[in-house]
Design a protein around this motif. Structure first.
Motif, mmCIF file in Angstrom:
data_model
loop_
_atom_site.group_PDB
_atom_site.id
_atom_site.type_symbol
_atom_site.label_atom_id
_atom_site.label_comp_id
_atom_site.label_asym_id
_atom_site.label_seq_id
_atom_site.Cartn_x
_atom_site.Cartn_y
_atom_site.Cartn_z
ATOM 1 N N ILE A 37 13.260 -0.990 -2.058
ATOM 2 C CA ILE A 37 11.809 -0.828 -2.192
ATOM 3 C C ILE A 37 11.457 0.587 -2.646
ATOM 4 O O ILE A 37 10.634 0.782 -3.539
ATOM 5 N N GLU A 38 12.071 1.588 -2.027
ATOM 6 C CA GLU A 38 11.780 2.976 -2.411
ATOM 7 C C GLU A 38 12.134 3.236 -3.863
ATOM 8 O O GLU A 38 11.371 3.871 -4.589
ATOM 9 N N THR A 41 9.384 1.407 -5.972
ATOM 10 C CA THR A 41 8.039 1.994 -5.935
ATOM 11 C C THR A 41 7.978 3.393 -6.536
ATOM 12 O O THR A 41 6.958 3.763 -7.096
ATOM 13 N N GLN A 42 9.049 4.162 -6.452
ATOM 14 C CA GLN A 42 9.008 5.502 -7.041
ATOM 15 C C GLN A 42 8.921 5.451 -8.562
ATOM 16 O O GLN A 42 8.516 6.415 -9.196
ATOM 17 N N ILE A 44 7.036 3.129 -10.192
ATOM 18 C CA ILE A 44 5.798 2.472 -10.610
ATOM 19 C C ILE A 44 4.819 3.505 -11.160
ATOM 20 O O ILE A 44 4.526 4.512 -10.519
ATOM 21 N N TYR A 64 1.242 -2.144 -2.751
ATOM 22 C CA TYR A 64 2.269 -1.239 -2.256
ATOM 23 C C TYR A 64 1.684 -0.310 -1.198
ATOM 24 O O TYR A 64 0.922 -0.736 -0.354
ATOM 25 N N SER A 65 1.967 0.941 -1.253
ATOM 26 C CA SER A 65 1.574 1.880 -0.199
ATOM 27 C C SER A 65 0.295 2.631 -0.561
ATOM 28 O O SER A 65 0.054 2.931 -1.734
ATOM 29 N N LEU A 68 0.839 5.882 -2.622
ATOM 30 C CA LEU A 68 1.115 5.875 -4.058
ATOM 31 C C LEU A 68 -0.212 5.795 -4.815
ATOM 32 O O LEU A 68 -1.015 4.915 -4.570
ATOM 33 N N SER A 114 3.993 -2.763 -12.859
ATOM 34 C CA SER A 114 4.321 -3.871 -11.966
ATOM 35 C C SER A 114 3.248 -4.948 -12.079
ATOM 36 O O SER A 114 2.060 -4.661 -11.929
#
Length: 178
Positions: A37-38, A41-42, A44, A64-65, A68, A114
């Protein structure tokens, strides 16, 4: 240049939500490998999703988070001014998925775009806009629900790039053969 990636968590029978659109069942299995996941997401740079009367924003749903801060492009049938919330810009694109992809790729720069949601994923696959598919497959059968790929109506050849299996989840990554 940005890659366009379908990213989804699905059941073994291919559903990404139950018949009511809920994804609560996916939290019964614990998180996927945090490294997977990390890493995803890094990379994106932008997200494209669907807008249901700005539900994503008004109901506190965030892709996501919250930490971000990439731009989010929401597909809609009615024009709406962009919204800034918590350091994120939500831009609404009316009925033109290619325009949304082009804008998201420009905003993403060297990072990835994404795609979230089955309708958006299928539209982009049909137009040849998808570079990769990344799936987190949970070991369960819903039996019925909202399918990620049902209704695609055409063959799409894939090349497997990666398969990572943990006790609860299988992470799969494919390149779309063009």
């Amino acid at each position: 240049m940005a890659k366009v990636i379908i990213h989804a968590t699905i059941t073994l029978d291919g559903f990404m939500a139950d018949t009511k659109g809920s994804i609560d069942w996916m939290f019964d299995f614990g998180a996927t490998d945090k490294t997977v996941i990390e890493n995803f997401t890094q990379d994106i740079g932008a997200v494209i999703g669907g807008a249901n009367k700005t539900q994503t924003i008004e109901e506190g749903e965030t892709p996501y988070s919250d930490t971000l801060k990439f731009p989010v492009y929401l597909m809609t049938h009615e024009a709406h001014e962009p919204i800034e919330k918590d350091g994120r810009i939500y831009t609404f694109v009316v009925n033109d998925i290619k325009q949304a992809v082009d804008a998201a790729k420009a905003a993403a720069g060297d990072k990835n775009v994404s795609l979230l949601g089955g309708t958006i994923a299928r539209q982009c696959l049909k137009l040849g806009l998808v570079d990769e598919i990344q799936l987190h497959v949970l070991p369960m059968l819903l039996g019925d629900g909202i399918s990620l790929f049902a209704g695609l109506g055409e063959r799409v050849n894939l090349e497997r790039i990666e398969a990572v299996t943990t006790t609860n989840i299988t992470d799969l990554r494919f390149r779309v053969v063009k």
